[in-house]
Motif scaffolding. Structure first.
Motif, PDB file in Angstrom:
ATOM      1  N   ARG A  51     203.789  34.218  29.670  1.00  0.00           N
ATOM      2  CA  ARG A  51     204.639  35.224  30.313  1.00  0.00           C
ATOM      3  C   ARG A  51     204.538  36.579  29.646  1.00  0.00           C
ATOM      4  NH1 ARG A  51     206.537  34.374  35.405  1.00  0.00           N
ATOM      5  NH2 ARG A  51     207.115  32.213  35.662  1.00  0.00           N
ATOM      6  N   SER A  53     201.742  37.606  27.994  1.00  0.00           N
ATOM      7  CA  SER A  53     200.352  38.057  27.974  1.00  0.00           C
ATOM      8  C   SER A  53     199.974  38.698  29.311  1.00  0.00           C
ATOM      9  CB  SER A  53     199.452  36.859  27.683  1.00  0.00           C
ATOM     10  OG  SER A  53     198.123  37.276  27.665  1.00  0.00           O
ATOM     11  N   GLY A  55     197.404  39.190  32.766  1.00  0.00           N
ATOM     12  CA  GLY A  55     196.730  38.308  33.719  1.00  0.00           C
ATOM     13  C   GLY A  55     197.679  37.347  34.419  1.00  0.00           C
ATOM     14  N   ASN A  57     199.976  34.203  35.456  1.00  0.00           N
ATOM     15  CA  ASN A  57     200.751  33.412  34.483  1.00  0.00           C
ATOM     16  C   ASN A  57     200.216  31.990  34.306  1.00  0.00           C
ATOM     17  OD1 ASN A  57     201.929  31.994  36.595  1.00  0.00           O
ATOM     18  ND2 ASN A  57     203.621  33.435  36.753  1.00  0.00           N
ATOM     19  N   HIS A 155     211.707  41.724  34.398  1.00  0.00           N
ATOM     20  CA  HIS A 155     210.380  41.224  34.033  1.00  0.00           C
ATOM     21  C   HIS A 155     210.504  39.916  33.236  1.00  0.00           C
ATOM     22  CE1 HIS A 155     206.427  40.983  32.239  1.00  0.00           C
ATOM     23  NE2 HIS A 155     206.032  41.803  33.192  1.00  0.00           N
TER      24      HIS A 155
ATOM     25  N   SER B  15     198.105  43.810  33.973  1.00  0.00           N
ATOM     26  CA  SER B  15     199.281  43.163  34.553  1.00  0.00           C
ATOM     27  C   SER B  15     199.876  42.226  33.522  1.00  0.00           C
ATOM     28  CB  SER B  15     198.881  42.382  35.799  1.00  0.00           C
ATOM     29  OG  SER B  15     197.966  41.374  35.465  1.00  0.00           O
ATOM     30  N   VAL B  16     201.125  42.439  33.200  1.00  0.00           N
ATOM     31  CA  VAL B  16     201.788  41.594  32.210  1.00  0.00           C
ATOM     32  C   VAL B  16     202.760  40.658  32.914  1.00  0.00           C
ATOM     33  CG1 VAL B  16     203.307  41.582  30.199  1.00  0.00           C
ATOM     34  CG2 VAL B  16     201.556  43.336  30.427  1.00  0.00           C
ATOM     35  N   GLY B  17     202.648  39.362  32.600  1.00  0.00           N
ATOM     36  CA  GLY B  17     203.606  38.410  33.150  1.00  0.00           C
ATOM     37  C   GLY B  17     203.157  37.724  34.424  1.00  0.00           C
ATOM     38  N   GLY B  18     202.009  38.135  34.959  1.00  0.00           N
ATOM     39  CA  GLY B  18     201.445  37.465  36.122  1.00  0.00           C
ATOM     40  C   GLY B  18     202.243  37.681  37.405  1.00  0.00           C
ATOM     41  N   GLY B  19     201.982  36.827  38.392  1.00  0.00           N
ATOM     42  CA  GLY B  19     202.718  36.851  39.646  1.00  0.00           C
ATOM     43  C   GLY B  19     202.678  38.193  40.349  1.00  0.00           C
ATOM     44  N   SER B  21     203.388  41.239  39.478  1.00  0.00           N
ATOM     45  CA  SER B  21     202.799  42.426  38.851  1.00  0.00           C
ATOM     46  C   SER B  21     201.276  42.405  39.010  1.00  0.00           C
ATOM     47  CB  SER B  21     203.218  42.528  37.375  1.00  0.00           C
ATOM     48  OG  SER B  21     202.444  41.708  36.559  1.00  0.00           O
TER      49      SER B  21
END
Lengths: 172, 186
Positions: A51, A53, A55, A57, A155, B15-19, B21
């Motif tokens: 979460r 990092s 890319g 998740n 976030h 992009s931090v946190g995936g999904g 973003s």
């Protein structure tokens, strides 16, 4: 069979049978934690780092792969998580019509609803990891994390860091 | 091709946190900045990617890459998005590993566990909310979720088997809802 190949096959199978980056969590936990290859603490670390990092998740699996097998474990995890979704490239070209049938929508719905149930079970057991010794503040963190994530305005990294900070204050 | 790889590396590392973003960045680079796809094409590919096994964003990257530059585009897009981001993830894990046994890090973990658990539970709720049908069929859908939850929680049953049976059941019993008059089909 080497450890690397075994890890690759487990992660490949679990990614191929789950929907979404986190959908494979119940499967991986069953295959790696229940068998003693990884621990729940490592899974939590992997989820938290995933979460924080960059890319997708789903890269939490790479963090777990690193913890199990170092850089080769991480590389194995990248390959094992990258291959299954790519089945969609030929599938959308050749079988686009099938993908839009009610039967296929039903298959995806069934798998998604089941994954939701499995994830709910996994999430519950991560919150209540301490069993009867789970502290009130840990339950509170779990409840707040559910609410904030469901709302989706904050976030995810903030939720992880917030949990870590409260843990540092109250969990010593 | 170089521009394609550069775009995906930017998406993967910014992009931090995936999904959401990551998805927003993909749209910004692929549709708005480079104009490789129209908004409509992008939305359609996103919808199809939601049907994929594993990480949906990998499926999306693969489909977009294929459209732009064939199989080389698939490899360039997926590797561009995944490899640098995976490197960052593994490096963060390595860094955390250095301090993981410190008392303070253990204390942090005792707070991170319920936080990640809560996030997982919320994601389960969101998945169920988005997949469920409307009207009386919602009872059947809720039952699938509850049964899957119970099998893993109380019987430690096989997760793979649960998903496989639910998917099979879905093909016959959980099909798309019939559009009602006055309400557009989802």
């Amino acid at each position: 069979m080497t450890h690397e190949l075994a890890l690759f096959l487990v992660l490949l199978k679990d990614s191929a049978l789950a929907l979404g980056g986190l959908g494979s969590l119940p499967l991986i936990r069953q295959d790696l934690v229940a068998t003693g290859i990884a621990t729940d603490a490592q899974v939590v670390q992997a989820l938290a780092i995933g979460r924080l990092s960059t890319g997708p998740n789903g890269l939490w699996i790479v963090s777990l792969g690193y913890q199990i097998g170092g850089w080769s474990g991480a590389a194995i995890a990248v390959l094992a998580t990258s291959l299954p979704p790519l089945v969609m490239v030929p599938a959308t070209a050749a079988g686009r019509r099938f993908l839009l049938t009610p039967a296929f929508a039903g298959i995806v719905r069934g798998a998604t609803l089941a994954t939701a149930g499995l994830l709910a079970s996994t999430g519950t057991s991560l919150i209540a990891q301490g069993g009867v010794t789970t502290a009130w503040w840990q339950l509170a963190i779990g409840a707040v994390a559910i609410a904030l994530t469901y709302q989706g305005r904050i976030h995810p990294g903030v939720v992880v860091v917030g949990g870590a900070l409260i843990g540092m204050l109250l969990g010593r | 091709m170089r521009e394609l790889v550069r775009a995906w590396i930017a998406i993967g590392t910014q992009s931090v946190g995936g999904g959401t973003s990551t998805l927003l960045l993909i749209r910004r680079y692929i549709v708005e900045r480079h104009g490789w796809l129209s908004h409509r094409e992008f939305t359609e590919m996103w919808a199809l990617s939601q049907l994929s096994p594993g990480i949906h964003l990998v499926a999306l990257a693969g489909m977009i890459g294929q459209r732009i530059a064939g199989w080389r585009g698939v490899i360039a897009s997926v590797a561009g998005m995944m490899v640098p981001a995976a490197f960052v993830t593994a490096a963060m894990t390595a860094a955390y590993g250095l301090i993981a046994n410190e008392p303070l890090a253990r204390a942090a973990l005792s707070g991170m566990a319920p936080a990640t658990g809560g996030m997982t539970l919320a994601l389960a709720l969101i998945m169920a909310r988005d997949a469920r049908r409307h009207g009386p069929a919602v009872i059947v859908d809720a039952l699938v979720v509850i049964i899957a939850f119970a099998i893993l929680t109380f019987a430690s049953g096989s997760s793979v088997l649960v998903i496989a049976v639910a998917a099979l059941l879905g093909a016959f019993a959980l099909r798309r809802e019939r559009p009602e008059s006055g309400r557009a089909e989802e």
